[in-house]
Each structure stands twice: as structure tokens, then as C-alpha cells.
Design a protein around this motif. Structure first.
Motif, PDB file in Angstrom:
ATOM      1  N   PRO A  56      -2.038 -18.249   7.263  1.00 40.00           N
ATOM      2  CA  PRO A  56      -0.578 -18.352   7.120  1.00 40.00           C
ATOM      3  C   PRO A  56       0.200 -17.168   7.693  1.00 40.00           C
ATOM      4  CG  PRO A  56      -1.674 -18.878   5.069  1.00 40.00           C
ATOM      5  CD  PRO A  56      -2.724 -18.354   5.986  1.00 40.00           C
ATOM      6  N   THR A  57      -0.438 -16.012   7.822  1.00 37.51           N
ATOM      7  CA  THR A  57       0.290 -14.859   8.350  1.00 37.51           C
ATOM      8  C   THR A  57       0.306 -14.848   9.879  1.00 37.51           C
ATOM      9  OG1 THR A  57      -1.748 -13.610   8.134  1.00 37.51           O
ATOM     10  CG2 THR A  57      -0.096 -13.307   6.413  1.00 37.51           C
ATOM     11  N   GLY A  58      -0.339 -15.847  10.512  1.00 39.51           N
ATOM     12  CA  GLY A  58      -0.376 -15.867  11.969  1.00 39.51           C
ATOM     13  C   GLY A  58      -1.522 -15.025  12.500  1.00 39.51           C
ATOM     14  N   LEU A  59      -1.692 -15.106  13.818  1.00 35.92           N
ATOM     15  CA  LEU A  59      -2.843 -14.494  14.479  1.00 35.92           C
ATOM     16  C   LEU A  59      -2.992 -13.004  14.156  1.00 35.92           C
ATOM     17  CD1 LEU A  59      -4.773 -16.016  16.247  1.00 35.92           C
ATOM     18  CD2 LEU A  59      -3.426 -15.364  18.243  1.00 35.92           C
ATOM     19  N   LEU A  60      -1.933 -12.243  14.381  1.00 35.95           N
ATOM     20  CA  LEU A  60      -2.002 -10.795  14.182  1.00 35.95           C
ATOM     21  C   LEU A  60      -1.113 -10.335  13.028  1.00 35.95           C
ATOM     22  CD1 LEU A  60      -1.881  -9.504  17.878  1.00 35.95           C
ATOM     23  CD2 LEU A  60      -3.863 -10.075  16.495  1.00 35.95           C
ATOM     24  N   GLY A  61      -0.600 -11.289  12.263  1.00 34.13           N
ATOM     25  CA  GLY A  61       0.283 -10.921  11.161  1.00 34.13           C
ATOM     26  C   GLY A  61      -0.504 -10.205  10.084  1.00 34.13           C
ATOM     27  N   LYS A  62       0.147  -9.231   9.475  1.00 31.95           N
ATOM     28  CA  LYS A  62      -0.544  -8.483   8.431  1.00 31.95           C
ATOM     29  C   LYS A  62      -0.106  -8.986   7.075  1.00 31.95           C
ATOM     30  CE  LYS A  62      -0.907  -4.391  11.102  1.00 31.95           C
ATOM     31  NZ  LYS A  62       0.075  -3.402  11.457  1.00 31.95           N
ATOM     32  N   ASP A  63      -1.070  -9.080   6.215  1.00 33.99           N
ATOM     33  CA  ASP A  63      -0.770  -9.443   4.849  1.00 33.99           C
ATOM     34  C   ASP A  63      -0.511  -8.142   4.111  1.00 33.99           C
ATOM     35  OD1 ASP A  63      -0.434 -10.854   2.590  1.00 33.99           O
ATOM     36  OD2 ASP A  63      -2.545 -11.294   2.256  1.00 33.99           O
ATOM     37  N   ILE A  64       0.758  -7.752   4.067  1.00 38.85           N
ATOM     38  CA  ILE A  64       1.055  -6.427   3.522  1.00 38.85           C
ATOM     39  C   ILE A  64       1.186  -6.483   2.010  1.00 38.85           C
ATOM     40  CG2 ILE A  64       2.713  -4.521   3.516  1.00 38.85           C
ATOM     41  CD1 ILE A  64       3.383  -5.571   6.424  1.00 38.85           C
ATOM     42  N   LYS A  65       0.326  -5.736   1.371  1.00 39.72           N
ATOM     43  CA  LYS A  65       0.434  -5.633  -0.075  1.00 39.72           C
ATOM     44  C   LYS A  65       1.198  -4.362  -0.384  1.00 39.72           C
ATOM     45  CE  LYS A  65      -3.753  -8.170  -1.109  1.00 39.72           C
ATOM     46  NZ  LYS A  65      -4.273  -8.262   0.264  1.00 39.72           N
ATOM     47  N   GLU A  66       2.239  -4.510  -1.163  1.00 39.16           N
ATOM     48  CA  GLU A  66       3.038  -3.326  -1.452  1.00 39.16           C
ATOM     49  C   GLU A  66       2.382  -2.506  -2.545  1.00 39.16           C
ATOM     50  OE1 GLU A  66       7.126  -4.000  -1.969  1.00 39.16           O
ATOM     51  OE2 GLU A  66       7.356  -4.847   0.034  1.00 39.16           O
ATOM     52  N   LYS A  67       2.306  -1.230  -2.281  1.00 34.73           N
ATOM     53  CA  LYS A  67       1.760  -0.318  -3.289  1.00 34.73           C
ATOM     54  C   LYS A  67       2.856   0.027  -4.274  1.00 34.73           C
ATOM     55  CE  LYS A  67      -2.202   2.261  -1.722  1.00 34.73           C
ATOM     56  NZ  LYS A  67      -2.714   3.517  -1.245  1.00 34.73           N
ATOM     57  N   VAL A  68       2.529  -0.036  -5.528  1.00 38.54           N
ATOM     58  CA  VAL A  68       3.553   0.291  -6.518  1.00 38.54           C
ATOM     59  C   VAL A  68       3.221   1.637  -7.147  1.00 38.54           C
ATOM     60  CG1 VAL A  68       4.835  -0.509  -8.506  1.00 38.54           C
ATOM     61  CG2 VAL A  68       3.813  -2.151  -6.941  1.00 38.54           C
ATOM     62  N   THR A 119       1.512   6.753  11.360  1.00 38.78           N
ATOM     63  CA  THR A 119       0.568   7.838  11.131  1.00 38.78           C
ATOM     64  C   THR A 119       1.245   8.964  10.340  1.00 38.78           C
ATOM     65  OG1 THR A 119       1.152   9.042  13.122  1.00 38.78           O
ATOM     66  CG2 THR A 119      -0.571   7.374  13.344  1.00 38.78           C
ATOM     67  N   VAL A 120       0.420   9.861   9.823  1.00 42.40           N
ATOM     68  CA  VAL A 120       0.924  11.004   9.067  1.00 42.40           C
ATOM     69  C   VAL A 120       1.905  11.799   9.926  1.00 42.40           C
ATOM     70  CG1 VAL A 120       0.222  13.241   8.121  1.00 42.40           C
ATOM     71  CG2 VAL A 120      -1.081  11.176   7.565  1.00 42.40           C
ATOM     72  N   ARG A 121       1.501  12.027  11.163  1.00 43.97           N
ATOM     73  CA  ARG A 121       2.341  12.789  12.077  1.00 43.97           C
ATOM     74  C   ARG A 121       3.681  12.093  12.330  1.00 43.97           C
ATOM     75  NH1 ARG A 121       1.155  16.563  16.354  1.00 43.97           N
ATOM     76  NH2 ARG A 121       3.095  16.680  17.516  1.00 43.97           N
ATOM     77  N   HIS A 148      -5.474  17.667   8.576  1.00 43.31           N
ATOM     78  CA  HIS A 148      -6.746  16.990   8.866  1.00 43.31           C
ATOM     79  C   HIS A 148      -6.555  15.498   9.105  1.00 43.31           C
ATOM     80  CE1 HIS A 148      -8.605  20.512   6.533  1.00 43.31           C
ATOM     81  NE2 HIS A 148      -8.658  20.737   7.832  1.00 43.31           N
ATOM     82  N   ARG A 149      -5.533  14.958   8.480  1.00 45.74           N
ATOM     83  CA  ARG A 149      -5.353  13.502   8.563  1.00 45.74           C
ATOM     84  C   ARG A 149      -4.149  13.128   9.421  1.00 45.74           C
ATOM     85  NH1 ARG A 149      -8.582  11.298   4.454  1.00 45.74           N
ATOM     86  NH2 ARG A 149      -9.395  12.946   3.144  1.00 45.74           N
ATOM     87  N   LYS A 150      -3.739  13.995  10.302  1.00 42.43           N
ATOM     88  CA  LYS A 150      -2.457  13.771  10.979  1.00 42.43           C
ATOM     89  C   LYS A 150      -2.400  12.494  11.821  1.00 42.43           C
ATOM     90  CE  LYS A 150      -2.953  16.938  14.976  1.00 42.43           C
ATOM     91  NZ  LYS A 150      -4.378  17.255  14.885  1.00 42.43           N
ATOM     92  N   ASP A 151      -3.550  12.039  12.320  1.00 50.94           N
ATOM     93  CA  ASP A 151      -3.521  10.822  13.138  1.00 50.94           C
ATOM     94  C   ASP A 151      -3.910   9.583  12.345  1.00 50.94           C
ATOM     95  OD1 ASP A 151      -2.711  12.143  15.484  1.00 50.94           O
ATOM     96  OD2 ASP A 151      -4.749  12.895  15.739  1.00 50.94           O
ATOM     97  N   GLN A 152      -4.085   9.761  11.046  1.00 51.45           N
ATOM     98  CA  GLN A 152      -4.442   8.628  10.201  1.00 51.45           C
ATOM     99  C   GLN A 152      -3.188   7.851   9.804  1.00 51.45           C
ATOM    100  OE1 GLN A 152      -7.599  10.391   7.657  1.00 51.45           O
ATOM    101  NE2 GLN A 152      -7.132   8.650   6.334  1.00 51.45           N
ATOM    102  N   ILE A 153      -3.350   6.537   9.596  1.00 50.44           N
ATOM    103  CA  ILE A 153      -2.239   5.722   9.114  1.00 50.44           C
ATOM    104  C   ILE A 153      -1.983   6.092   7.652  1.00 50.44           C
ATOM    105  CG2 ILE A 153      -1.533   3.323   8.636  1.00 50.44           C
ATOM    106  CD1 ILE A 153      -1.702   3.868  11.584  1.00 50.44           C
ATOM    107  N   ALA A 154      -0.709   6.285   7.300  1.00 56.18           N
ATOM    108  CA  ALA A 154      -0.374   6.778   5.961  1.00 56.18           C
ATOM    109  C   ALA A 154      -0.887   5.855   4.851  1.00 56.18           C
ATOM    110  CB  ALA A 154       1.133   6.966   5.829  1.00 56.18           C
ATOM    111  N   GLY A 155      -0.989   4.564   5.141  1.00 56.29           N
ATOM    112  CA  GLY A 155      -1.471   3.611   4.144  1.00 56.29           C
ATOM    113  C   GLY A 155      -2.897   3.879   3.688  1.00 56.29           C
ATOM    114  N   THR A 156      -3.648   4.655   4.490  1.00 55.48           N
ATOM    115  CA  THR A 156      -5.040   4.932   4.117  1.00 55.48           C
ATOM    116  C   THR A 156      -5.173   6.192   3.268  1.00 55.48           C
ATOM    117  OG1 THR A 156      -5.438   6.249   6.101  1.00 55.48           O
ATOM    118  CG2 THR A 156      -5.853   3.882   6.273  1.00 55.48           C
TER     119      THR A 156
END
Lengths: 292, 236
Positions: A280-292, B95-97, B128-136
Motif C-alpha cells: 500500500p505504500t507504493g514501490l519506494l514509499g516508506k512506512d514511517i512510524k512516528e516515534k513518540v 543525517t546527523v550532519r 562519530h555518527r555524523k553521516d548516519q540517518i538521525a532515525g537510527t
């Protein structure tokens, strides 16, 4: 084999037109979280702008093409400012209906100005045809492929590396946080509309050059197919819109060549339905879960 | 000492709900001021109003002698007001940067490099994590990123909304140590916290919010020793 290669090239070319339009849908959705159903009609405006400036006002083709892009970019900003900005905090249904209203408005304005009869698109792209191992490639087809490829690379780099591109990504992810950083989200949204509409104008030019006749409803079908492509690729995702557009263009041309011209549209939309069932999110669509 | 931020008679509504009832307070230069109170008392609402995300129907907000009551949010960063929102709100897909670069959005490009080095020095883990995606990143790292991002604008006043939320005790201590360091380095701080005990320890002054009203105010020490506070917020 020749038919296959011919069809593939035609598909790629049509697909890149869809991709250009789909980019507008997906970028606007990504940042303003709205489906701009008037986007398809900007293609039509872009094509008419070329007809008016080149065929009617006898301006040189290059000027006509530039005018078309500039007019559409300005139109995009204007539409957003007049129709959508006042509804920024309204329910999405209100925005959706307004977008449909804008679509009809543009179509009927074109009807008033240019009449209901279809007009022929001027020869603005004069390139010789290529013959290669028995495959005939029109100059326009090749130009479409090359120029859209360049535009997509440029756009990707713009979004990825420039300050404005990053601000667009930040705004699409979290508007309040972006504002706190000092980013004017309103301005960013305006620019997104301008870019999306400029891309639609370019698509309108290639569409006119390939399909020759333009009428007020010209934008509707490529618009809805490009929207399908954007959803297919994952709405909000820029590479998704590019990929989705190209895949749908190829599917459409192959269906026309190998199955039936009548069934081609049904197959294209059928593929979308299938995709929505499977992912449902499409080929490259991300299923974004929001962090609370 | 000179007054840096003055909020006067803020009345904020969420539709029909009256969230802030005539809230007034001030932050002086070089202070750490804490706003403490229970969930829903109006602490975050107050910060959002200062940042122009929400608007007060009455009263005024003055920052560095300038009336910013009606100033748009995106114009505040360049005036020296930075706000680390509740829940960190880092850009998870960048990214962090890139997150840090966004923090310096309102500053000329040439000045960014130095600030980036400063932030990396203060938060080596971000480097250390400057090129990492913030979500990680982990929650603690995201909090550091959110604070680093705010520091990129070289703020005069740093507003922190619940920096300790959801963090392990050892990280909470670390975050509060960093706040103290920032304060010692000359940044004025407005701190919103549910963790009243920690907040009162480092605050010069504090205000207690209760159902959208300022119910008490005083120095950090006075409030930490007050019986009412002990009962309500410090589990004593």
C-alpha cells in the motif's frame, strides 16, 4: 525484436513524461501533504503557452519554451497562494475539493481563451529521426529521454545537497521543527509549487511535441496517469515518482503493442490496484512510524 | 541583571480549551529558569507560545528588548531564540550532519563550520555518527542532536522542553550536566521539566505551573525546600 526495442524506447519516453508530472504530485504531497489535482491541468497550460507564444505571437521557439516554463511556475505559486494557503489548517477534504475546483477553473479558462477545438502544437523541437538497427526513433522521443534524465539528476542533486533542498526535506518531515530552525515553511511550499509546475510545463511541451494536438482537457489523462505513477512509486518519494512514471509508461506502451490499445489504460490502472493490494505504500514509499 | 525574556499575561486557547490563564514570568540574562509542573499544566504550551507556534490572545512577549508577540516562528532563530521541542523532533530521515546544518539555517554559510566543530566537541558521539540517518540514533543521542541542532544557531536563550523525557537515569544526569556546561559557557536557559528534582537543583529560579496558572515562584533552592513542592512533585 525490433518491435520490442521500439516499444521499449517509446515506453521510456512516455514514462519520462509521466515521471516529470509525477514529480510535481509527489513533491507537493511530500511538503504540503495535499493532492494537487489541478496539477495535470498545468501541463495543458504549459502547452497552450507555447501555442500562444510561438504559433500565435510568432515568437522564436526558444522564447516560447522559456515563457511556458516561467508562466507555469508563476501559476503554481499563484494557485497555492490563492486556493490552498488559506486552507492550510482545513480538513484535507476541503483542500481536495478545492483542487478539483481549480482544475475545472483552468480547463474552462482555456476553453474561453482558446476555444473547444483542438489546436496543433507548433514544431518547436526540430530534430532528425534516428534509424538504428531497424528501429525508428523520433528526434522528439530521444530529446524527451535525454532532457528528462538530465532534469531528474539535477533535481535529485538539488534536493540532496543544496540548502534549499535540505530545507524542503526538513519541512516535509516536520513543519514546526523546520520553522524553529528558521526555515520559512510558507516560502518553501511556494518554491515547491513553482518547481513542480515548471516540471509540468516541460512535460506539457514534450507531450505536445509527441502528440501534436492540444485541447482544454489535454492535461487530465496524463495528469491522472502521472498521479497513478506517483502513488505506484510511493507518494512523497522523489525516486519513487521517477521510477513509477517510467514503469507505467513502459507498461502502457507494451500493453498497446502486445495486448490491445483498448486495454492499455485498464492495465495501467489495474497495475496500480495490484500494487496497492500488495504494498500500500507504493514501490519506494516508506512506512514511517512516528516515534513518540 | 538585565531582563532577557519577559512574558506578560499570556492567555492561550486550544479551540474552546483555555490552556494558559494569564501566565507571566521573566528570564534574566545568564540565568537558568525552570518551569515545572505536572502533565498538562501548560509548560509546553508556554514554550510554544514564546516560539510563535501558538498565539496568546492577550499580553505580550518581549525578547532582548524587542516585542516578539506576533513575530513568525522562523524569524526567531536569527534573533537568538532557540527552542528544543518536546520529543526532540529531530529530522529522522536526514543525517546527523544535515540536522545540524538545518539548525544553522538562518546563519551565513561561512560561520557554520566553527559551530559544527563546537557541537562535535561538546557531543563527540554526534561526530562519530555524523553521516548516519538521525532515525537510527538512540533516544539519548537524539536528545543530544536536538540540543546540538539548537546550539548551531548560536542562541542567546536556549529553551529546552523536557530534555530528560524517556531517558535512562544515567543519561538524564548527562543531559543535565551538559545544560550546566552550556550555562557556564554563557547561554541563558529556560528549562521545562517534569523531573522537578533535577530541574530545581540546577535552576537559579523556577516557576510552578498548575492548570495553566503560575502557582508559585522562587529560587530553585527555595522551591526545592518548600513543603508544597515536596509533596506535589518531589515525592516527599
Amino acid at each position: 525484436m525490433t518491435t520490442f526495442i521500439q516499444t521499449l524506447i517509446d515506453g521510456l519516453s512516455l514514462g519520462s513524461i509521466y515521471a516529470l508530472i509525477a514529480l510535481g504530485y509527489t513533491m507537493v504531497y511530500g511538503i504540503a501533504k495535499m493532492l494537487n489535482f489541478a496539477h495535470g491541468d498545468v501541463i495543458m497550460v504549459g502547452a497552450y503557452a507555447v501555442i500562444a507564444s510561438v504559433s500565435m505571437a510568432s515568437l522564436p521557439p526558444v522564447v516560447g519554451l522559456i515563457l511556458s516554463v516561467v508562466i507555469c511556475a508563476a501559476l503554481g505559486i499563484l494557485i497555492e497562494f490563492l486556493a490552498y494557503k488559506p486552507l492550510r489548517k482545513s480538513p484535507s477534504l476541503a483542500v481536495l475539493i478545492t483542487a478539483i475546483g481549480v482544475s475545472y477553473l483552468l480547463q474552462n479558462l482555456a476553453l474561453l481563451i482558446f476555444g473547444s477545438e483542438q489546436l496543433s502544437f507548433p514544431q518547436v523541437i526540430n530534430l532528425p529521426d534516428f534509424a538504428f538497427a531497424g528501429v525508428q526513433i523520433k528526434g522528439v522521443t530521444l530529446a524527451t529521454l535525454v532532457i528528462t534524465a538530465v532534469i531528474m539528476i539535477a533535481l535529485t542533486l538539488f534536493i540532496k545537497t543544496t540548502k534549499l533542498g535540505k530545507a524542503m526535506r526538513a519541512s516535509s518531515e516536520d513543519k514546526d521543527a523546520a520553522e524553529l530552525m528558521g526555515i520559512s515553511v510558507n516560502r518553501t511550499i511556494s518554491i515547491t509549487f513553482a518547481i513542480g509546475s515548471a516540471l509540468a510545463a516541460i512535460a506539457g511541451i514534450f507531450y505536445g511535441a509527441s502528440y501534436v494536438y492540444i485541447k482544454p482537457t489535454t492535461g487530465a489523462m496524463p495528469g491522472i496517469k502521472a498521479f497513478t505513477a506517483a502513488v505506484f512509486g510511493g507518494i512523497g518519494s522523489i525516486p519513487g515518482a521517477m521510477l513509477g512514471g517510467i514503469i507505467l509508461g513502459i507498461i502502457e506502451k507494451f500493453s498497446q503493442a502486445y495486448i490491445s490499445t483498448l486495454w492499455a489504460d485498464a492495465i495501467v490502472f489495474g497495475v496500480l490496484v495490484l500494487m496497492l493490494v500488495i504494498k500500500p505504500t507504493g514501490l519506494l514509499g516508506k512506512d514511517i512510524k512516528e516515534k513518540v | 541583571m538585565a531582563i532577557m525574556l519577559q512574558a506578560e499575561d499570556l492567555n492561550v486557547y486550544y479551540g474552546q480549551i483555555h490552556a494558559l490563564h494569564g501566565v507571566s514570568f521573566s528570564v534574566e540574562e545568564d540565568e537558568i529558569v525552570a518551569l515545572i509542573g505536572a502533565n498538562g499544566a501548560g509548560k509546553s504550551t508556554t514554550l510554544k507560545t514564546l516560539s510563535g507556534i501558538l498565539h496568546s490572545k492577550t499580553g505580550s512577549i518581549t525578547f532582548m528588548g524587542e516585542n516578539i508577540t506576533r513575530t513568525e516562528t522562523h524569524k526567531l532563530a536569527s534573533k537568538g531564540l532557540a527552542h528544543v521541542p518536546e520529543g526532540r523532533r529531530v529530522f529522522l530521515q536526514m543525517t546527523v550532519r544535515e540536522n545540524l546544518e538545518m539548525g544553522a539555517y538562518s546563519r551565513p554559510k561561512g560561520e557554520i563550520k566553527d559551530s559544527l566543530d563546537d557541537v562535535f566537541q561538546r557531543f563527540p558521539r554526534l561526530k562519530h555518527r555524523k553521516d548516519q540517518i538521525a532515525g537510527t540514533l538512540s533516544g539519548g543521542e537524539q536528545q543530544m542532536l536536538a540540543m546540538g541542532r539548537a546550539l548551531m544557531s548560536k542562541p542567546k536563550l536556549l529553551m529546552l522542553d523536557e530534555p530528560s523525557m524517556g531517558l535512562a537515569p544515567i543519561l538524564v544526569q548527562q543531559i543535565f550536566d551538559i545544560i550546566k556546561e552550556l550555562h557556564e559557557a554563557g547561554t541563558t536557559i529556560l528549562l521545562v521539566e517534569q523531573n522537578a528534582e533535577m530541574a530545581l537543583k540546577i535552576a537559579n529560579r523556577a516557576y510552578v505551573l498548575e492548570s495553566g496558572r503560575v502557582s508559585l515562584s522562587g529560587t530553585g533552592k527555595e522551591l526545592a525546600e518548600s513543603d508544597a513542592i515536596k509533596k506535589a512533585y518531589l515525592g516527599g
